[in-house]
Write a protein that holds these residues in place. Structure first.
Motif, PDB file in Angstrom:
ATOM      1  N   TYR A  87      97.318  70.941 118.166  1.00 25.67           N
ATOM      2  CA  TYR A  87      98.256  69.872 118.505  1.00 25.67           C
ATOM      3  C   TYR A  87      99.177  70.198 119.676  1.00 25.67           C
ATOM      4  CZ  TYR A  87     101.104  65.757 117.451  1.00 25.67           C
ATOM      5  OH  TYR A  87     101.733  64.552 117.513  1.00 25.67           O
ATOM      6  N   GLY A  88      99.708  71.420 119.692  1.00 22.28           N
ATOM      7  CA  GLY A  88     100.743  71.721 120.687  1.00 22.28           C
ATOM      8  C   GLY A  88     102.117  71.419 120.121  1.00 22.28           C
ATOM      9  N   PRO A  89     103.131  71.255 120.992  1.00 18.46           N
ATOM     10  CA  PRO A  89     104.480  71.037 120.503  1.00 18.46           C
ATOM     11  C   PRO A  89     104.602  69.728 119.718  1.00 18.46           C
ATOM     12  CG  PRO A  89     104.352  70.652 122.866  1.00 18.46           C
ATOM     13  CD  PRO A  89     103.044  71.227 122.455  1.00 18.46           C
ATOM     14  N   PRO A  90     105.414  69.677 118.672  1.00 19.15           N
ATOM     15  CA  PRO A  90     106.385  70.692 118.240  1.00 19.15           C
ATOM     16  C   PRO A  90     105.831  71.683 117.219  1.00 19.15           C
ATOM     17  CG  PRO A  90     106.720  68.700 116.967  1.00 19.15           C
ATOM     18  CD  PRO A  90     105.563  68.427 117.895  1.00 19.15           C
ATOM     19  N   TYR A  91     104.489  71.678 116.974  1.00 20.86           N
ATOM     20  CA  TYR A  91     103.953  72.505 115.884  1.00 20.86           C
ATOM     21  C   TYR A  91     103.455  73.876 116.334  1.00 20.86           C
ATOM     22  CZ  TYR A  91     104.002  67.835 113.856  1.00 20.86           C
ATOM     23  OH  TYR A  91     104.388  66.589 113.457  1.00 20.86           O
ATOM     24  N   VAL A 111     108.341  74.290 120.649  1.00 22.23           N
ATOM     25  CA  VAL A 111     107.831  74.360 119.274  1.00 22.23           C
ATOM     26  C   VAL A 111     109.023  74.466 118.322  1.00 22.23           C
ATOM     27  CG1 VAL A 111     106.379  75.637 117.671  1.00 22.23           C
ATOM     28  CG2 VAL A 111     105.726  75.468 120.082  1.00 22.23           C
ATOM     29  N   THR A 112     109.371  73.352 117.697  1.00 14.30           N
ATOM     30  CA  THR A 112     110.528  73.351 116.810  1.00 14.30           C
ATOM     31  C   THR A 112     110.139  73.408 115.335  1.00 14.30           C
ATOM     32  OG1 THR A 112     110.528  70.956 116.973  1.00 14.30           O
ATOM     33  CG2 THR A 112     112.062  72.134 118.402  1.00 14.30           C
ATOM     34  N   HIS A 113     108.890  73.055 115.010  1.00 19.94           N
ATOM     35  CA  HIS A 113     108.402  73.142 113.619  1.00 19.94           C
ATOM     36  C   HIS A 113     107.127  73.958 113.606  1.00 19.94           C
ATOM     37  CE1 HIS A 113     110.686  69.323 113.806  1.00 19.94           C
ATOM     38  NE2 HIS A 113     111.111  69.705 112.622  1.00 19.94           N
ATOM     39  N   PRO A 114     107.242  75.282 113.764  1.00 18.15           N
ATOM     40  CA  PRO A 114     106.026  76.085 113.934  1.00 18.15           C
ATOM     41  C   PRO A 114     105.097  76.003 112.727  1.00 18.15           C
ATOM     42  CG  PRO A 114     108.017  77.453 113.838  1.00 18.15           C
ATOM     43  CD  PRO A 114     108.469  76.054 113.780  1.00 18.15           C
ATOM     44  N   THR A 209     112.489  68.785 100.690  1.00 15.41           N
ATOM     45  CA  THR A 209     112.312  67.363 101.014  1.00 15.41           C
ATOM     46  C   THR A 209     111.407  67.183 102.220  1.00 15.41           C
ATOM     47  OG1 THR A 209     114.221  67.318 102.494  1.00 15.41           O
ATOM     48  CG2 THR A 209     114.630  66.780 100.178  1.00 15.41           C
ATOM     49  N   ASP A 210     110.904  68.293 102.773  1.00 19.62           N
ATOM     50  CA  ASP A 210     110.112  68.209 103.996  1.00 19.62           C
ATOM     51  C   ASP A 210     108.622  68.208 103.654  1.00 19.62           C
ATOM     52  OD1 ASP A 210     108.928  68.384 106.420  1.00 19.62           O
ATOM     53  OD2 ASP A 210     110.044  70.136 107.127  1.00 19.62           O
ATOM     54  N   TYR A 211     107.972  67.071 103.872  1.00 17.42           N
ATOM     55  CA  TYR A 211     106.558  66.913 103.523  1.00 17.42           C
ATOM     56  C   TYR A 211     105.630  67.124 104.718  1.00 17.42           C
ATOM     57  CZ  TYR A 211     107.801  65.240  98.896  1.00 17.42           C
ATOM     58  OH  TYR A 211     108.273  65.156  97.615  1.00 17.42           O
ATOM     59  N   THR A 212     106.151  67.795 105.754  1.00 12.29           N
ATOM     60  CA  THR A 212     105.351  67.940 106.967  1.00 12.29           C
ATOM     61  C   THR A 212     104.008  68.615 106.687  1.00 12.29           C
ATOM     62  OG1 THR A 212     107.377  68.098 108.266  1.00 12.29           O
ATOM     63  CG2 THR A 212     105.359  68.823 109.328  1.00 12.29           C
TER      64      THR A 212
END
Lengths: 336, 58, 218
Positions: A87-91, A111-114, A209-212
């Motif tokens: 995907y690339g950023p933010p992952y 990348v804020t949500h690695p 609470t984060d379902y990412t």
């Protein structure tokens, strides 16, 4: 009235609305009637039509209904070929993300949500559960191998899985796969019992609470999209406007979803960024309509205003008639 | 999460398979078409229908 | 008014604020019992209908909040309250759009009313965002699909770096606190501006730029 009118006019150089004459108008009564009417309509519509609530897909329900798709997706997370893995950023840094021309906003924000798909979706959940010795050995073997070796194992298993029509039970055992089938079979088992749903959610701690992670895993499979497509919710079906069943959806997103249907948006690698860029410009234009030449003149060219104020214009014509017919030294005034 | 209860029975059940219309590039659900149609109708009626007059003042 | 004059510019910041508030919004301007004569069309009721629907949206959302986000999946009454919330939103958006169409064709930004248009337009965009986050926190298939689709658009322009649509907790906060607060403040400002400037006068007919009312005001 006239004194106030005069002073206000001198300040604003704009006609005072009340200089056109006024009539009684009970705003509070109007509001009360409106509120009662809206309440009644809401209660009636809700009683007659209810609201949709289609059950969410769980990792467990997906793995049970379609073990082949689950296994293929888990393999893609393991070998780094899934949508999330690339995907690339933010992952992650596997790609640069989308651009608007030279503007790479996604990359700039980083990348804020690695997410490491092999670790977070496969090896982590396997390692955190108590395993039988076979699985523990397989896990150690996989994690101890070089990435070249890992790629050879997953590549061979991927080819075999494709040949078997995606059904992992039809893949004959082979040493070429290394520990891959054991790991994926165990992950499937954990998924089918529901423990993978919990494992993916709890990676951040007890309260969560984060379902990412579970959502991205589901979205990497094909069943979520297939169900959405079946319900006319896909991007190329104007899906943003739509709702499950026969309920009205977010009809106000018509323009947003429209761009995805036409060229160049519908075949661009940067479609999302381009649509967002377009909508940002259009939204700004909408907010600034009063300043945009041409657009701000449309109301004068489309005579809807003549309908809205037809009584006012009729009165005006009537007074014009009286003025031309009457003595010239008594100017007609309106409402004063 | 327990999602055991079915949606409360409604006189008009909108939970069946959706109905969609296609005109070239345009795809629209019947439900959205009805909503948009009603909005346009109300807009036109609001322009055309006579508004009751209150008493003139001054 | 005469007391104010006698006091002069006393009362510090508080007095200054009171004086400017009373000057901008004398009671008969804030809650007038008359309207200009040209306010004579059904199109004028859609502003107040939008306001009424907004309050019903807030009220039904408040009832949903009482027992938490998962309640409506397991209670028949909860589901009905969810239906009230959905249909009040449909009414709110429909009334707001009709109000918008009407105000556009009146060119209602004329006469130093640009900020009224801008606050209304931003309130509309904010309402679209609020509705969108509502779809994300339904905890059903819709939320799963919409969040995993919408993330691509938001990530593509970098918004996803700080606004994560797959984070249920974050979206719930935005839906029930931040966005309603922003929309609510915009609605209040919008209405105060309408009351301050009054309802926009009719567009002058071609060749009749000096309409009777403007002449009378001269």
């Amino acid at each position: 009235m006239s004194m106030r009118t005069m002073t206000r006019r001198a300040r604003t150089a704009e006609p005072d609305p009340y200089s056109y004459g006024s009539r009684h108008y009970d705003l509070v009564k109007e509001f009360t009637i409106a509120l009662v009417a809206v309440l009644a309509l809401t209660f009636a519509l809700a009683a007659v039509f209810s609201s949709p609530d289609e059950k969410p897909m769980t990792i467990a329900s997906w793995a049970k209904a379609d073990p082949g798709d689950f296994t293929a997706t888990a393999l893609a997370e393991l070998d780094g070929s899934s949508a999330t893995a690339g995907y690339g950023p933010p992952y992650n840094a596997a790609a640069d993300g989308q651009k608007i021309g030279p503007l790479a906003l996604a990359k700039a924000l980083g990348v804020t949500h690695p997410i490491d798909t092999a670790q977070d979706f496969v090896l982590g959940p396997l390692g955190s559960a108590p395993q039988v010795p076979d699985v523990e050995t397989a896990l150690k073997q996989y994690q101890g191998a070089s990435s070249d070796q890992q790629t050879k194992w997953t590549g061979a298993y991927s080819d075999a899985l494709t040949k078997a029509g995606g059904d992992p039970t039809k893949v004959a055992a082979s040493p070429d796969f290394g520990p891959t089938p054991v790991l994926l079979a165990q992950l499937l088992k954990q998924a089918q019992t529901g423990s993978l749903d919990g494992a993916l959610l709890s990676e951040g701690g007890f309260y969560q609470t984060d379902y990412t992670l579970p959502l991205l895993f589901l979205a990497d499979g094909s069943d979520l999209a297939a169900q959405a497509d079946n319900e006319h919710l896909s991007g190329d079906q104007w899906g943003m406007m739509n709702e499950t069943g026969n309920f009205p959806g977010q009809a106000w997103l018509w323009l947003y979803t429209f761009w995805y249907q036409i060229s160049p948006y519908n075949h661009s690698d940067n479609a999302d960024a381009l649509v967002w860029g377009t909508m940002m410009v259009l939204t700004l234009a909408f907010v600034l309509v009063p300043f945009i030449p041409g657009v701000r003149s449309i109301p004068r060219l489309v005579p809807v205003y003549r309908l809205i104020w037809r009584e006012h214009y009729r009165d005006q014509r009537e007074q014009e008639r009286l003025r031309t017919a009457g003595p010239p030294d008594i100017p007609a005034t309106d409402g004063e | 999460m327990n999602q055991g209860l079915p949606p409360a029975a409604a006189p008009v059940d909108l939970n069946g398979p959706g109905h969609y219309l296609h005109w070239g590039v345009i795809q629209l659900s019947v439900a959205n078409l009805v909503v948009i149609g009603v909005m346009v109708l109300i807009f036109v009626l609001a322009l055309v229908l006579r508004f009751p007059k209150g008493g003139d003042r001054k | 008014m005469s007391e104010e004059t006698q006091e002069g510019a006393t009362g510090g910041w508080t007095g200054a604020m009171r004086r400017s508030a009373v000057k901008a919004f004398p009671p008969d301007k804030l809650l007038p019992d008359t309207q200009p004569k040209y306010v004579a069309s059904w199109i004028y009721v859609f502003g107040v209908l939008t306001l009424a629907a907004f309050l019903v949206v807030l009220g039904t959302g408040g009832v949903l909040a009482l027992k938490g986000p998962a309640w409506w999946h397991t209670s028949g009454f909860g589901h009905y309250v969810n239906s009230l919330h959905l249909w009040s939103v449909e009414l709110f958006m429909a009334f707001m759009v009709i109000h918008l169409w009407g105000k556009f064709f009146m060119a209602a930004w004329r006469g130093r009313r640009v900020l009224t248009w801008i606050t209304g337009a931003v309130a509309f965009v904010g309402s679209v965002g609020t509705a969108f986050t509502g779809y994300l926190v339904q905890q059903n298939f819709d939320s799963q699909w919409i969040s995993t689709q919408a993330k691509d658009g938001l990530n593509a322009v970098g918004i996803g770096a700080f606004f994560n649509v797959t984070d249920f907790g974050q979206m719930l906060m935005w839906h029930i606190v931040l966005l309603p607060l922003v929309v609510g403040i915009l609605v209040v400002l919008h209405i105060l501006m309408v009351r301050h400037r009054g309802v926009v006068p009719p567009i002058a007919l071609p060749g009749q730029e000096l309409v009777a009312g403007e002449e009378a005001a001269r």
